[in-house]
Design an enzyme around this catalytic site. Structure first.
Site, PDB file in Angstrom:
ATOM      1  N   HIS A 163      -5.371   8.274  -7.553  1.00 46.88           N
ATOM      2  CA  HIS A 163      -5.508   6.822  -7.409  1.00 46.88           C
ATOM      3  C   HIS A 163      -7.073   6.527  -7.687  1.00 46.88           C
ATOM      4  CE1 HIS A 163      -3.739   2.996  -6.253  1.00 46.88           C
ATOM      5  NE2 HIS A 163      -5.036   2.596  -5.889  1.00 46.88           N
ATOM      6  N   LYS A 187      -0.372   3.061   0.569  1.00 48.82           N
ATOM      7  CA  LYS A 187       0.481   3.536  -0.605  1.00 48.82           C
ATOM      8  C   LYS A 187       0.680   4.882  -0.784  1.00 48.82           C
ATOM      9  CE  LYS A 187      -1.521   0.505  -3.339  1.00 48.82           C
ATOM     10  NZ  LYS A 187      -1.991  -0.691  -3.334  1.00 48.82           N
ATOM     11  N   SER A 229      -5.486  -0.499   2.025  1.00 52.05           N
ATOM     12  CA  SER A 229      -4.495  -0.746   1.036  1.00 52.05           C
ATOM     13  C   SER A 229      -4.114   0.562   0.192  1.00 52.05           C
ATOM     14  CB  SER A 229      -5.277  -1.991   0.094  1.00 52.05           C
ATOM     15  OG  SER A 229      -4.453  -2.143  -1.230  1.00 52.05           O
ATOM     16  N   ASP A 272       1.400  -4.657   2.399  1.00 54.14           N
ATOM     17  CA  ASP A 272       0.095  -4.465   1.277  1.00 54.14           C
ATOM     18  C   ASP A 272       0.214  -5.272   0.149  1.00 54.14           C
ATOM     19  OD1 ASP A 272      -2.321  -3.197   0.038  1.00 54.14           O
ATOM     20  OD2 ASP A 272      -0.750  -2.438  -1.260  1.00 54.14           O
ATOM     21  N   ARG A 331      -5.228 -11.744  -1.091  1.00 54.51           N
ATOM     22  CA  ARG A 331      -6.726 -11.051  -1.208  1.00 54.51           C
ATOM     23  C   ARG A 331      -7.334 -11.500  -2.644  1.00 54.51           C
ATOM     24  NH1 ARG A 331      -6.610  -5.137  -0.510  1.00 54.51           N
ATOM     25  NH2 ARG A 331      -8.556  -5.131  -0.971  1.00 54.51           N
TER      26      ARG A 331
HETATM   27  N1  URA Z   1      -6.383  -0.614  -5.422  1.00 50.09           N
HETATM   28  C1  URA Z   1      -5.390  -0.927  -4.229  1.00 50.09           C
HETATM   29  O1  URA Z   1      -4.209  -0.438  -4.347  1.00 50.09           O
HETATM   30  N2  URA Z   1      -5.984  -1.767  -3.348  1.00 50.09           N
HETATM   31  C2  URA Z   1      -7.256  -2.234  -3.235  1.00 50.09           C
HETATM   32  O2  URA Z   1      -7.528  -2.964  -2.164  1.00 50.09           O
HETATM   33  C3  URA Z   1      -8.095  -1.996  -4.410  1.00 50.09           C
HETATM   34  C4  URA Z   1      -7.492  -1.039  -5.278  1.00 50.09           C
END
Ligand code: URA
Length: 435
Positions: free
Chosen positions: A82, A187, A183, A161, A168
């Site tokens: 990620h 995930k 966040s 989220d 946000r």
């Molecule tokens: N990627 C995400 O999934 N969440 C964030 O807050 C920033 C980048």
């Protein structure tokens, strides 16, 4: 328990306990708390932060609003990579096939573009018929058969989220470290891969603009991982210039394709090699990171990764002729040239401006419902730090937007770089590795 009391507590810099955070996360997921109170709380977090135990408890509360995946049916070592978001970031499209070529199983949930940063799902979505909303059974089957699969966030995975993220995005609270950490990690933990591999972008084209903040974010995410007994490795990579030369969905897909043919840019190759090297170490396929990186670099010379990429796209329904003809796509109506006004060395001074510009050209969304223009974007013709000649083309801007906007596009592009007499020091793409 009233939401107004939770906002007041955070406003005073106090931490919320597990029970309060659970009520909050459930209220966000089930929309029983009004948006204005959620954003007021998020802004209080932006200014007051969260303690380590609070961010862990909040991550847990978010995860518990939805399902968690059982990836135990994936045969082999699963990796979920990620990025915290950057300009020209097509890393996942190259990382997936290179890692899978070693027998690693890349099981990844990706997002759409956010603000100035692009998203992997948007790039894949331009391939006709490509499906990213697979069932979990199908996702696991493709990971096992092909070695990689990338899907979009399902309705049931961390719904809190999803809802909080959308708020946000429109309330100037994206770049809060605890909110980013919770966040991303919610995930990744809900996904359940063996290794969580983080690419924390650092620089003007990222949410964390300096190394101290990037390190803080890395530590926060690794500590969350530890609390859930997860292996988390991270790189902090430079985002003061675009990654590679292409920004925009089709342009980035072209660059990823070229990279899988070993004809891509060096910075992308180096970043992917480091990430794959880390995954090989975690999977105990190599003893040291140096060996892992060396093997990953050698894998770029193999035909295997491109075949895996084709197999992955085909398995998710995508039209392969689109990919095999990717370099011949019909261009945008307008191609604007950004010209060097002197001879000297190219330095990007405002990568954020390039991210912003790519959105304005049509490659990203200004509102959630905007439709992306696949061919829109920026192609940087010169390499940062290298000599450019007066009157040479620095960038090409691809757009279908009306002519009256073109001068402002070129002006914004010009504000993103300088040409200096002295050659700037060579900046590495990998700033730090944390394992
Ligand atoms: N990627 C995400 O999934 N969440 C964030 O807050 C920033 C980048």
């Amino acid at each position: 328990m009233h939401m107004i009391d939770l906002i007041a507590k955070k406003k005073k810099g106090q931490s919320l306990d597990e029970q309060e955070l659970t009520v909050l996360a459930q209220g966000i997921a089930h929309q029983s708390i009004p948006d204005y109170q959620i954003t007021a709380w998020a802004m209080a977090v932006y200014f007051k932060g969260m303690t380590n135990s609070e961010v862990v408890a909040f991550t847990k509360a978010i995860i518990n609003t939805g399902q968690t995946l059982d990836l135990s049916q994936i045969i082999g070592f699963s990796v979920d990579k990620h990025s915290t978001g950057g300009v020209g970031d097509k890393t996942s499209l190259v990382f997936g096939p290179i890692a899978a070529a070693f027998g690693l199983k890349v099981a990844k949930i990706s997002g759409k573009g956010l603000g100035i940063t692009g998203g992997t799902i948007d790039k894949l979505a331009i391939i006709p018929n490509f499906k990213s909303d697979l069932t979990i059974e199908n996702f696991i089957k493709i990971v096992n058969e092909v070695g990689m699969s990338i899907i979009s966030q399902t309705e049931n995975l961390v719904p809190a989220d999803k809802a909080l993220y959308a708020l946000r995005d429109v309330s100037e609270t994206v770049d809060s470290l605890p909110l980013i950490a919770a966040s991303v990690m919610s995930k990744k933990i809900a996904m359940g891969a063996n290794l969580i591999l983080l690419d924390i972008k650092c620089g003007k084209g990222a949410f964390t603009t300096d190394i101290i903040t990037a390190r803080k974010l890395a530590k926060m995410m690794i500590d969350i991982g530890k609390a859930f007994h997860k292996t988390v490795y991270a790189v902090i990579s430079d985002m003061n210039k675009p990654l590679g030369q292409a920004i925009g969905n089709a342009l980035e897909l072209q660059e990823a394709w070229l990279s899988l043919k070993n004809q891509g840019p060096n910075d992308l190759k180096e970043l992917v090699a480091n990430l794959v090297g880390l995954a090989l170490v975690a999977a105990k396929k190599v003893l040291t990171l140096e060996i892992g990186i060396k093997q990953a670099l050698a894998m770029f010379e193999s035909e295997k990764p491109l075949k895996i990429f084709y197999d992955f796209v085909a398995a998710q329904g995508g039209d392969l002729t689109y990919l095999t003809n990717i370099m011949q796509l019909p261009p945008c109506k307008y191609l604007l040239k950004v010209i060097a006004n002197r001879t000297g060395y190219l330095t990007f001074t405002n990568n954020h401006a390039l991210g912003e510009l790519s959105v304005l050209l049509g490659a990203g969304r200004v509102t959630k419902t905007d439709v992306i223009d696949p061919m829109a974007g920026i192609y940087v013709k010169q390499i940062a730090g290298q000599k450019v000649l007066k009157d040479s083309i620095i960038m090409e801007l691809h757009t279908n937007k009306v002519v009256t906007l073109h001068d402002s596009f070129v002006a914004l592009a010009t504000s993103a770089f300088t040409i200096t007499v002295k050659q700037p020091p060579n900046k590495p793409i990998i700033l730090e590795i944390i394992m």
